[in-house]
Design a protein around this motif. Structure first.
Motif, PDB file in Angstrom:
ATOM      1  N   ASP A   5      29.377  11.093 -42.081  1.00 14.16           N
ATOM      2  CA  ASP A   5      30.282  12.132 -41.585  1.00 14.16           C
ATOM      3  C   ASP A   5      29.813  13.509 -42.081  1.00 14.16           C
ATOM      4  OD1 ASP A   5      32.422  13.085 -40.180  1.00 14.16           O
ATOM      5  OD2 ASP A   5      33.891  12.734 -41.753  1.00 14.16           O
ATOM      6  N   LEU A  25      30.836   8.681 -33.438  1.00 10.39           N
ATOM      7  CA  LEU A  25      32.135   8.956 -34.050  1.00 10.39           C
ATOM      8  C   LEU A  25      32.850   7.646 -34.406  1.00 10.39           C
ATOM      9  CD1 LEU A  25      34.105  11.256 -34.747  1.00 10.39           C
ATOM     10  CD2 LEU A  25      35.027  11.074 -32.441  1.00 10.39           C
ATOM     11  N   HIS A  69      33.928   6.248 -38.162  1.00 11.84           N
ATOM     12  CA  HIS A  69      35.312   5.933 -38.532  1.00 11.84           C
ATOM     13  C   HIS A  69      35.539   4.456 -38.801  1.00 11.84           C
ATOM     14  CE1 HIS A  69      36.593   9.925 -38.522  1.00 11.84           C
ATOM     15  NE2 HIS A  69      36.368  10.140 -37.236  1.00 11.84           N
ATOM     16  N   GLN A 127      42.751   6.565 -36.504  1.00 14.89           N
ATOM     17  CA  GLN A 127      41.892   7.742 -36.627  1.00 14.89           C
ATOM     18  C   GLN A 127      42.103   8.705 -35.460  1.00 14.89           C
ATOM     19  OE1 GLN A 127      40.101   8.455 -39.444  1.00 14.89           O
ATOM     20  NE2 GLN A 127      40.125  10.448 -38.408  1.00 14.89           N
ATOM     21  N   ASP A 150      43.275  12.527 -35.746  1.00 18.96           N
ATOM     22  CA  ASP A 150      42.626  13.680 -35.090  1.00 18.96           C
ATOM     23  C   ASP A 150      43.642  14.459 -34.252  1.00 18.96           C
ATOM     24  OD1 ASP A 150      40.220  12.960 -36.169  1.00 18.96           O
ATOM     25  OD2 ASP A 150      39.246  12.407 -34.284  1.00 18.96           O
ATOM     26  N   ASP A 191      45.612  16.587 -36.421  1.00 15.96           N
ATOM     27  CA  ASP A 191      44.834  17.751 -36.871  1.00 15.96           C
ATOM     28  C   ASP A 191      44.878  18.862 -35.815  1.00 15.96           C
ATOM     29  OD1 ASP A 191      42.941  18.837 -38.957  1.00 15.96           O
ATOM     30  OD2 ASP A 191      41.672  19.039 -37.178  1.00 15.96           O
ATOM     31  N   ASP A 194      39.281  20.408 -38.797  1.00 14.79           N
ATOM     32  CA  ASP A 194      38.162  19.703 -38.161  1.00 14.79           C
ATOM     33  C   ASP A 194      37.727  20.428 -36.903  1.00 14.79           C
ATOM     34  OD1 ASP A 194      38.350  17.887 -40.165  1.00 14.79           O
ATOM     35  OD2 ASP A 194      39.339  16.335 -38.972  1.00 14.79           O
ATOM     36  N   LYS A 234      33.713  19.949 -36.012  1.00 13.78           N
ATOM     37  CA  LYS A 234      33.433  18.542 -36.312  1.00 13.78           C
ATOM     38  C   LYS A 234      33.622  17.683 -35.079  1.00 13.78           C
ATOM     39  CE  LYS A 234      34.362  16.203 -40.283  1.00 13.78           C
ATOM     40  NZ  LYS A 234      35.043  15.794 -41.515  1.00 13.78           N
ATOM     41  N   THR A 257      35.398  15.113 -33.066  1.00 15.83           N
ATOM     42  CA  THR A 257      36.731  14.502 -33.125  1.00 15.83           C
ATOM     43  C   THR A 257      37.011  13.860 -31.768  1.00 15.83           C
ATOM     44  OG1 THR A 257      37.894  16.448 -32.267  1.00 15.83           O
ATOM     45  CG2 THR A 257      37.634  16.321 -34.672  1.00 15.83           C
TER      46      THR A 257
END
Ligand code: GRG
Length: 309
Positions: free
Chosen positions: A164, A188, A192, A233, A237, A240, A255, A260, A262
């Motif tokens: 990551d 991704l 995760h 996850q 996200d 977030d 993020d 990043k 996501t």
């Protein structure tokens, strides 16, 4: 979920959380030889307000396989110790550099970087001590140590974190360089599955181990765990992107702002929501043969995508 089953699940989860937290406190007393401030830093993060999802998975998997809370509780505490250590280290300036976690200033903001690193180290090692000393019979303790060691190590939790960090390049830039969305999504998911999914899976495995479960229920729990870990996850996200910082208890929008990779960034918010819903349906289907003893795991799966923190 109907309102009455949601309420009874909430009551159960509340009662289990309080048992988990009592046991965590018992396992984290400052013992002779442990510096006072180190013990305080360990308890600060371990006992901070949290959802306790991984320990709940241990207890509910044990229940689904005919085991008891009493036998599974040390494994539930061990996985929470590993999770808490990983959060302390993840928040350090060398990693995610965060100042808020579980609604409180991060460990290194309160105790300093050196003590935060050591508190993480001490929680990591204490987890295995608890398993070795408290799980019976000894063969089950050994199997739990082996499973947790794998899940917390270089091929899973730590490896996922390493990838990551090293893949932290702008997702848009990478797409512009011709990397397909499918390839980025694959990457991704692989990160995760290790960084988040491995602790979900090992929680279910240890719950089953403490119940003396055979290969068949274990296979069902693993299928459930893989789908649940990914759905968790995606939900994380989504929080977030659209969550409330106070409710979530950590900074939001970080993020996306740092470019990043996501799920909402790659698939959009709506498609991410649909994907999480499909995964939860798959997770619940996998448990159908276990019948009523697995009902709480089904409810936990729904909670994971409906939560606001
Ligand atoms: C070995 C130096 C070193 C560092 C390890 C492994 C690692 C650092 C970090 C990975 C930890 C990490 C941030 C994983 C992401 C998983 C995630 C979204 C955690 C939040 O979990 P919740 O929502 O939190 O269950 P609560 O606070 O409720 O337990």
């Amino acid at each position: 979920m109907s309102r009455s089953s949601a309420t009874s699940f909430e009551h159960y989860a509340l009662e289990m959380r309080s048992q988990i937290e009592e046991a965590l406190l018992r396992y984290c007393q400052t013992e002779p030889g442990c510096p006072e401030q180190l013990g305080e830093a360990m308890r600060y993060s371990l006992l901070a307000p949290a959802k306790r999802l991984r320990p709940l998975l241990v207890l509910m998997a044990a229940e689904a396989c005919g085991g008891t809370v009493e036998a599974a509780l040390p494994a539930a505490c061990a996985v929470e110790m590993i999770h808490s250590y990983s959060l302390i280290h993840d928040d350090l300036p060398a990693m995610d550099d965060d100042d808020l976690r579980r609604g409180l200033p991060t460990n290194h903001k309160v105790f300093g970087e050196a003590t935060a690193i050591l508190a993480g180290d001490a929680l990591l090692t204490r987890a295995f001590e608890v398993l070795a000393n408290e799980i019976r019979p000894a063969e089950t303790a050994l199997a739990c140590c082996s499973a947790l060691g794998q899940a917390a190590g270089a091929t899973a939790l730590v490896g996922g974190q390493a990838d990551d960090l090293s893949h932290e390049r702008d997702a848009e830039e990478r797409a512009a360089y011709g990397e397909s969305k499918a390839a980025l999504l694959g990457e991704l998911e692989s990160i995760h599955a290790r960084k988040t999914g491995a602790l979900f899976l090992v929680s279910l495995r240890m719950g089953a181990l403490t119940a003396g479960a055979g290969a068949e229920p274990l296979k069902m729990l693993e299928e459930y765990g893989r789908a649940l870990g990914l759905a968790f996850q995606i939900a994380d996200d989504l929080l977030d992107v659209g969550g409330n910082e106070q409710a979530v208890g950590k900074r939001v929008g970080k993020d996306a702002n740092r470019g990043k990779l996501t799920f909402p960034g790659l698939m959009g918010v709506e498609e991410s929501r649909r994907r999480a819903e499909r995964l939860i349906a798959e997770a619940c289907d996998a448990l159908a043969p276990l019948g009523p003893p697995a009902e709480r795991l089904v409810m936990l799966a729904r909670y994971v995508v409906e939560r606001d923190r």
